[in-house]
Motif scaffolding. Structure first.
Motif, PDB file in Angstrom:
ATOM      1  N   MET A 112      41.972  20.695-109.383  1.00  0.00           N
ATOM      2  CA  MET A 112      41.868  20.823-110.833  1.00  0.00           C
ATOM      3  C   MET A 112      42.828  19.881-111.549  1.00  0.00           C
ATOM      4  O   MET A 112      42.503  19.331-112.611  1.00  0.00           O
ATOM      5  N   ARG A 113      43.998  19.681-110.991  1.00  0.00           N
ATOM      6  CA  ARG A 113      44.956  18.768-111.633  1.00  0.00           C
ATOM      7  C   ARG A 113      44.535  17.306-111.450  1.00  0.00           C
ATOM      8  O   ARG A 113      44.806  16.469-112.308  1.00  0.00           O
ATOM      9  N   ALA A 114      43.868  17.023-110.319  1.00  0.00           N
ATOM     10  CA  ALA A 114      43.359  15.665-110.120  1.00  0.00           C
ATOM     11  C   ALA A 114      42.105  15.422-110.948  1.00  0.00           C
ATOM     12  O   ALA A 114      41.760  14.262-111.228  1.00  0.00           O
ATOM     13  N   GLY A 115      41.421  16.488-111.318  1.00  0.00           N
ATOM     14  CA  GLY A 115      40.190  16.350-112.087  1.00  0.00           C
ATOM     15  C   GLY A 115      39.025  15.823-111.285  1.00  0.00           C
ATOM     16  O   GLY A 115      38.047  15.320-111.848  1.00  0.00           O
ATOM     17  N   ARG A 116      39.107  15.959-109.943  1.00  0.00           N
ATOM     18  CA  ARG A 116      38.043  15.422-109.087  1.00  0.00           C
ATOM     19  C   ARG A 116      38.136  16.082-107.716  1.00  0.00           C
ATOM     20  O   ARG A 116      39.085  16.808-107.413  1.00  0.00           O
ATOM     21  N   ARG A 152      35.829  17.086-117.360  1.00  0.00           N
ATOM     22  CA  ARG A 152      36.589  18.078-116.621  1.00  0.00           C
ATOM     23  C   ARG A 152      37.947  18.287-117.270  1.00  0.00           C
ATOM     24  O   ARG A 152      38.668  17.335-117.537  1.00  0.00           O
ATOM     25  N   ARG A 153      38.272  19.524-117.482  1.00  0.00           N
ATOM     26  CA  ARG A 153      39.578  19.846-118.011  1.00  0.00           C
ATOM     27  C   ARG A 153      40.532  20.101-116.853  1.00  0.00           C
ATOM     28  O   ARG A 153      40.171  20.714-115.851  1.00  0.00           O
ATOM     29  N   THR A 154      41.741  19.641-116.985  1.00  0.00           N
ATOM     30  CA  THR A 154      42.733  19.877-115.946  1.00  0.00           C
ATOM     31  C   THR A 154      43.298  21.279-116.090  1.00  0.00           C
ATOM     32  O   THR A 154      43.181  21.918-117.131  1.00  0.00           O
ATOM     33  N   ALA A 155      43.900  21.766-115.019  1.00  0.00           N
ATOM     34  CA  ALA A 155      44.464  23.113-115.030  1.00  0.00           C
ATOM     35  C   ALA A 155      45.644  23.180-115.997  1.00  0.00           C
ATOM     36  O   ALA A 155      46.392  22.209-116.156  1.00  0.00           O
ATOM     37  N   PRO A 156      45.856  24.332-116.651  1.00  0.00           N
ATOM     38  CA  PRO A 156      46.995  24.463-117.570  1.00  0.00           C
ATOM     39  C   PRO A 156      48.319  24.433-116.823  1.00  0.00           C
ATOM     40  O   PRO A 156      48.391  24.752-115.629  1.00  0.00           O
ATOM     41  N   GLU A 157      49.358  24.039-117.517  1.00  0.00           N
ATOM     42  CA  GLU A 157      50.685  23.996-116.922  1.00  0.00           C
ATOM     43  C   GLU A 157      51.182  25.416-116.653  1.00  0.00           C
ATOM     44  O   GLU A 157      51.021  26.315-117.479  1.00  0.00           O
ATOM     45  N   LEU A 158      51.773  25.610-115.490  1.00  0.00           N
ATOM     46  CA  LEU A 158      52.315  26.919-115.110  1.00  0.00           C
ATOM     47  C   LEU A 158      53.803  26.915-115.432  1.00  0.00           C
ATOM     48  O   LEU A 158      54.646  26.707-114.568  1.00  0.00           O
ATOM     49  N   ARG A 159      54.108  27.156-116.700  1.00  0.00           N
ATOM     50  CA  ARG A 159      55.481  26.972-117.187  1.00  0.00           C
ATOM     51  C   ARG A 159      56.328  28.239-117.122  1.00  0.00           C
ATOM     52  O   ARG A 159      57.538  28.191-117.340  1.00  0.00           O
TER      53      ARG A 159
END
Length: 315
Positions: free
Chosen positions: A127-131, A22-29
């Motif tokens: 998505m950021r937790a990957g689970r 699982r890929r984590t969500a991209p950073e919202l910079r």
């Protein structure tokens, strides 16, 4: 040299592991933005896609008809893209199971004012937790999604129990409802399966649309405010089948005769059948003729013969 053999993964196992990674969500910079969409669930999923494509978190996500424009910033209008929406919807299964994903759709149908941001925050956290985060009740977003899903579940089952059809002169069975939440998409499968042998229309008076089944498929039909069916009585007075009053009278009679006055509990009754549903229930309408209990019990005469258990008089 190790005494224990080293197990090498097969090519199939390696491919399976790569597929489930699982890929984590991209950073919202980038600076946050206000987003506007067409009010559909597919439109909201398109907004989620745009958030990560632009790498700009949402300050707000608002339907076009309810956009509040700021003094210095105009909202970004996002056109619905069904391909992007399907990509987001399918991609959520990498981070949650189907039941958790369905709860997001139910939260959208709840129509709470901030449901768009709530759904985004839940999906972003997963998505950021990957689970799957469905059991993380320390998270306020998880608790709110779970609570809304429970409320939708209750409203769905109440609608399935409390819908009362009336037959019109052209053979269409019509029902009017006014639920607290937008539950028509959730009850369509139930009524399509249960009433597959008759044409029917279930109209949501509050939202001005309905479900129509034509013996082959169930479709969503839209009504203008001027042409939409109004109160139940107005429909009954103009287009009801001539036998419909008799059907209602029979139903009311059945309801009255199965009722046990000695066991009446109004508080419990209103808990299971809230008062707001009563105006659309046949059994709760005023009676055209007063209820008379069935008089089929013979009084015991003083000094008369007693009946034994088998029904024969004892001499």
């Amino acid at each position: 040299m190790s005494r224990f053999p080293v197990r090498r993964r097969s090519a199939a196992e390696a491919l399976s592991a790569a597929a489930t990674r699982r890929r984590t969500a991209p950073e919202l910079r980038n600076p946050p933005l206000d987003y506007a969409y067409d009010g559909s669930f597919e439109g909201l999923l398109t907004v989620v896609f745009q958030v990560y494509d632009r790498k700009a978190a949402p300050n707000s996500i608002q339907p076009l008809g309810a956009v509040q424009v700021g003094l210095f910033a105009q909202p970004v209008q996002v056109d619905t893209d069904e391909t992007a929406a399907a990509r987001v919807w399918d991609g959520l299964l990498r981070y949650m199971d189907k039941e958790a994903r369905t709860r997001l759709f139910h939260a959208f149908l709840s129509e709470v004012p901030d449901r768009e941001l709530l759904i985004f925050r839940y999906a972003d956290a997963a998505m950021r937790a990957g689970r799957d985060i469905a059991e993380n009740y320390a998270d306020d977003n998880v608790r709110r999604i779970q609570r809304l899903a429970q409320q939708m579940y209750r409203e769905k089952h109440r609608m399935e129990a409390f819908v009362r059809f009336e037959k019109t002169s052209d053979g269409l069975f019509h029902a009017t409802i006014e639920p607290d939440f937008d539950v028509l998409p959730l009850i369509a499968a139930h009524f399509t399966k249960r009433y597959a042998d008759q044409r029917w229309l279930i109209f949501d008076r509050r939202r001005h649309y309905g479900l129509y089944y034509d013996l082959h498929r169930t479709d969503i039909v839209q009504f203008d405010a001027d042409t939409a069916p109004q109160r139940r009585a107005a429909v009954s007075a103009t287009v009801l089948d001539e036998r419909e009053p008799l059907f209602q009278l029979l139903w009311q009679s059945y309801f009255d005769h199965v009722n046990i006055p000695e066991r009446k509990n109004i508080k419990l009754h209103r808990r299971h059948m809230p008062l707001r549903y009563w105006k659309y229930l046949s059994e709760k309408q005023p009676r055209e003729q007063p209820f008379q209990p069935i008089n089929n019990k013979r009084p015991v005469q003083p000094g008369g013969p007693a009946l034994a258990a088998g029904g024969e008089a004892q001499g």
